[in-house]
Scaffold this motif. Structure first.
Motif, PDB file in Angstrom:
ATOM      1  N   VAL A  67       0.853  -1.194   0.000  1.00 25.44           N
ATOM      2  CA  VAL A  67       0.000   0.000   0.000  1.00 25.44           C
ATOM      3  C   VAL A  67       0.891   1.246   0.000  1.00 25.44           C
ATOM      4  N   PRO A  68       0.754   2.107  -0.989  1.00 28.39           N
ATOM      5  CA  PRO A  68       1.601   3.313  -1.013  1.00 28.39           C
ATOM      6  C   PRO A  68       1.197   4.308   0.062  1.00 28.39           C
ATOM      7  N   VAL A  69       2.191   4.952   0.647  1.00 23.52           N
ATOM      8  CA  VAL A  69       1.949   5.987   1.650  1.00 23.52           C
ATOM      9  C   VAL A  69       2.937   7.130   1.425  1.00 23.52           C
ATOM     10  N   THR A  70       2.422   8.344   1.504  1.00 20.33           N
ATOM     11  CA  THR A  70       3.269   9.531   1.372  1.00 20.33           C
ATOM     12  C   THR A  70       3.065  10.419   2.588  1.00 20.33           C
ATOM     13  N   LEU A  71       4.176  10.837   3.189  1.00 19.45           N
ATOM     14  CA  LEU A  71       4.173  11.752   4.332  1.00 19.45           C
ATOM     15  C   LEU A  71       4.743  13.073   3.852  1.00 19.45           C
ATOM     16  N   ARG A  72       4.044  14.172   4.183  1.00 19.37           N
ATOM     17  CA  ARG A  72       4.472  15.477   3.655  1.00 19.37           C
ATOM     18  C   ARG A  72       4.407  16.523   4.763  1.00 19.37           C
ATOM     19  N   THR A  73       5.517  17.206   5.008  1.00 13.69           N
ATOM     20  CA  THR A  73       5.510  18.251   6.024  1.00 13.69           C
ATOM     21  C   THR A  73       4.832  19.500   5.468  1.00 13.69           C
ATOM     22  N   LYS A  74       4.201  20.275   6.392  1.00 12.37           N
ATOM     23  CA  LYS A  74       3.440  21.450   5.971  1.00 12.37           C
ATOM     24  C   LYS A  74       3.879  22.728   6.683  1.00 12.37           C
ATOM     25  N   LEU A  75       4.981  22.703   7.378  1.00 11.90           N
ATOM     26  CA  LEU A  75       5.413  23.898   8.093  1.00 11.90           C
ATOM     27  C   LEU A  75       5.652  25.043   7.115  1.00 11.90           C
ATOM     28  N   GLN A  76       5.210  26.226   7.480  1.00 16.61           N
ATOM     29  CA  GLN A  76       5.433  27.392   6.640  1.00 16.61           C
ATOM     30  C   GLN A  76       6.911  27.790   6.671  1.00 16.61           C
ATOM     31  N   PRO A  77       7.412  28.353   5.564  1.00 16.69           N
ATOM     32  CA  PRO A  77       8.831  28.750   5.536  1.00 16.69           C
ATOM     33  C   PRO A  77       9.191  29.727   6.650  1.00 16.69           C
ATOM     34  N   SER A  78       8.201  30.508   7.097  1.00 15.22           N
ATOM     35  CA  SER A  78       8.477  31.498   8.141  1.00 15.22           C
ATOM     36  C   SER A  78       8.544  30.868   9.532  1.00 15.22           C
ATOM     37  N   ASP A  79       8.142  29.595   9.651  1.00 14.67           N
ATOM     38  CA  ASP A  79       8.155  28.919  10.955  1.00 14.67           C
ATOM     39  C   ASP A  79       9.595  28.575  11.332  1.00 14.67           C
ATOM     40  N   SER A  80      10.013  28.998  12.497  1.00 15.87           N
ATOM     41  CA  SER A  80      11.402  28.773  12.915  1.00 15.87           C
ATOM     42  C   SER A  80      11.651  27.339  13.359  1.00 15.87           C
ATOM     43  N   ARG A  81      10.575  26.585  13.575  1.00 19.61           N
ATOM     44  CA  ARG A  81      10.738  25.188  13.994  1.00 19.61           C
ATOM     45  C   ARG A  81      11.010  24.307  12.762  1.00 19.61           C
ATOM     46  N   ARG A  82      11.470  23.103  13.000  1.00 19.04           N
ATOM     47  CA  ARG A  82      11.630  22.131  11.926  1.00 19.04           C
ATOM     48  C   ARG A  82      11.126  20.773  12.395  1.00 19.04           C
ATOM     49  N   VAL A  83      10.818  19.912  11.442  1.00 17.39           N
ATOM     50  CA  VAL A  83      10.386  18.556  11.766  1.00 17.39           C
ATOM     51  C   VAL A  83      11.628  17.704  12.029  1.00 17.39           C
ATOM     52  N   VAL A  84      11.696  17.150  13.216  1.00 18.71           N
ATOM     53  CA  VAL A  84      12.842  16.328  13.615  1.00 18.71           C
ATOM     54  C   VAL A  84      12.623  14.873  13.209  1.00 18.71           C
ATOM     55  N   ALA A  85      11.387  14.370  13.399  1.00 17.96           N
ATOM     56  CA  ALA A  85      11.097  12.961  13.119  1.00 17.96           C
ATOM     57  C   ALA A  85       9.619  12.790  12.777  1.00 17.96           C
ATOM     58  N   ILE A  86       9.351  11.749  12.001  1.00 23.47           N
ATOM     59  CA  ILE A  86       7.966  11.391  11.658  1.00 23.47           C
ATOM     60  C   ILE A  86       7.801   9.904  11.948  1.00 23.47           C
ATOM     61  N   THR A  87       6.772   9.570  12.738  1.00 25.62           N
ATOM     62  CA  THR A  87       6.485   8.170  13.055  1.00 25.62           C
ATOM     63  C   THR A  87       5.192   7.766  12.365  1.00 25.62           C
ATOM     64  N   LEU A  88       5.242   6.638  11.663  1.00 25.48           N
ATOM     65  CA  LEU A  88       4.083   6.113  10.945  1.00 25.48           C
ATOM     66  C   LEU A  88       3.515   4.935  11.739  1.00 25.48           C
ATOM     67  N   VAL A  89       2.234   5.037  12.119  1.00 25.36           N
ATOM     68  CA  VAL A  89       1.594   4.016  12.957  1.00 25.36           C
ATOM     69  C   VAL A  89       0.363   3.477  12.237  1.00 25.36           C
ATOM     70  N   ILE A  90       0.340   2.167  12.013  1.00 20.43           N
ATOM     71  CA  ILE A  90      -0.819   1.501  11.402  1.00 20.43           C
ATOM     72  C   ILE A  90      -1.536   0.794  12.541  1.00 20.43           C
ATOM     73  N   ASP A  91      -2.598   1.398  13.030  1.00 24.67           N
ATOM     74  CA  ASP A  91      -3.172   1.034  14.326  1.00 24.67           C
ATOM     75  C   ASP A  91      -3.488  -0.446  14.463  1.00 24.67           C
ATOM     76  N   GLU A  92      -4.088  -1.045  13.428  1.00 27.64           N
ATOM     77  CA  GLU A  92      -4.588  -2.416  13.556  1.00 27.64           C
ATOM     78  C   GLU A  92      -3.581  -3.478  13.112  1.00 27.64           C
ATOM     79  N   ASN A  93      -2.381  -3.069  12.743  1.00 30.81           N
ATOM     80  CA  ASN A  93      -1.378  -4.067  12.381  1.00 30.81           C
ATOM     81  C   ASN A  93      -0.842  -4.782  13.628  1.00 30.81           C
ATOM     82  N   PRO A  94      -0.378  -6.026  13.493  1.00 30.40           N
ATOM     83  CA  PRO A  94       0.154  -6.754  14.646  1.00 30.40           C
ATOM     84  C   PRO A  94       1.297  -6.017  15.340  1.00 30.40           C
ATOM     85  N   ALA A  95       2.154  -5.349  14.572  1.00 30.28           N
ATOM     86  CA  ALA A  95       3.183  -4.468  15.127  1.00 30.28           C
ATOM     87  C   ALA A  95       2.876  -3.074  14.581  1.00 30.28           C
TER      88      ALA A  95
END
Length: 274
Positions: A67-95
């Motif tokens: 199953v294809p999945v795409t993760l895309r950050t949306k922070l505005q360029p003016s935002d001084s913060r940055r995305v450090v990490a992204i965790t992908l969770v498939i709730d009903e999967n065994p792991a």
């Protein structure tokens, strides 16, 4: 989670679908997300991530094993913060924790795509951790079943012959011009990524879990992206991402699997290939 418990959950999931239980049943009667927030994120507060992290998946998967999945950050360029990490969770999967992506501090990765197994109708969450330490979450609902126990697409001999082979590609987006340093690249790794829930069709025994659990990517010596993977990442892991070039001449990747194998490869940036 033990392999035995994971198999029981998988069998229960398959029975749910086989017995024709309505789609809404699972979502309305059991929501694993609160428990997952406790187990995976130590109960840290979750903020609305609609303006921070996007997640795209098909509403109904054509093949639950890829199953294809795409993760895309949306922070505005003016935002001084940055995305450090992204965790992908498939709730009903065994792991449920499919992967955690750690973004290089200078690579400005804004988009990551891969392919995952989905075992049951489920919510899928993307959790972004920002440089201020706060977590932001977005989710989608996906209809798919049996992805974790689906037979491998390649036979054992073919899979072993390609074990650890890496391929690197670079893409040019139409909006990219000579003035931009944004690039799009892809790393592919030959590996069966056995989930531990698939059955050998000859012996009728479960095939032991065997998958890529670590991947690190650099441009020269500067980290671009790292992945901590689980059994939900599909056979022949395939990671495609955008990043900002620092002018490096070489691209490098190192992958490790659960049997201790280490796979390394280096390419010239402008010379993609195997």
């Amino acid at each position: 989670m033990t392999g035995h418990r994971a198999r029981l959950l998988c069998i229960a999931s398959l029975l749910t679908v086989a017995l024709g239980v309505p789609d809404a049943y699972t979502a309305e009667t059991y929501d694993p997300w609160p428990g997952l927030v406790q187990d995976i994120f130590s109960n840290r507060p979750m903020n609305d991530g609609n303006d921070v992290i996007g997640i795209e998946m098909p509403a109904r998967a054509e093949d639950a094993a890829i199953v294809p999945v795409t993760l895309r950050t949306k922070l505005q360029p003016s935002d001084s913060r940055r995305v450090v990490a992204i965790t992908l969770v498939i709730d009903e999967n065994p792991a449920p924790m499919a992967a955690k992506f750690t973004l290089g501090p200078d690579a400005n990765v804004t988009e990551i795509s891969t392919r995952v197994r989905v075992n049951n109708y489920t919510n899928v969450h993307a959790v972004a951790e920002l440089s201020d330490g706060r977590l932001y979450v977005s989710k989608v609902y996906v209809k798919a079943s049996g992805g974790c126990s689906a037979p491998a697409g390649k036979n054992v001999e073919e899979a072993n012959n390609r074990l650890g082979q890496m391929r690197y590609r670079q893409f040019t987006k139409s909006e990219q011009g000579p003035a931009t340093s944004t690039r799009e690249a892809q790393i592919m790794i030959g590996h069966p990524n056995n989930s531990g829930l698939q059955m050998d069709q000859v012996t009728q025994l479960y095939i032991p879990a065997f998958f890529v659990n670590q991947l690190h990517i650099w441009q020269d010596d500067s980290p671009v992206l790292a992945m901590e993977g689980g059994i939900s990442i599909s056979e022949d892991p395939n990671i495609r991402f955008t990043y900002v070039s620092n002018g490096a001449k070489h691209f490098r990747a190192e992958a490790k699997d659960t049997d201790g194998h280490v796979f390394e490869h280096e390419w010239k940036v402008e010379n993609p290939g195997t």
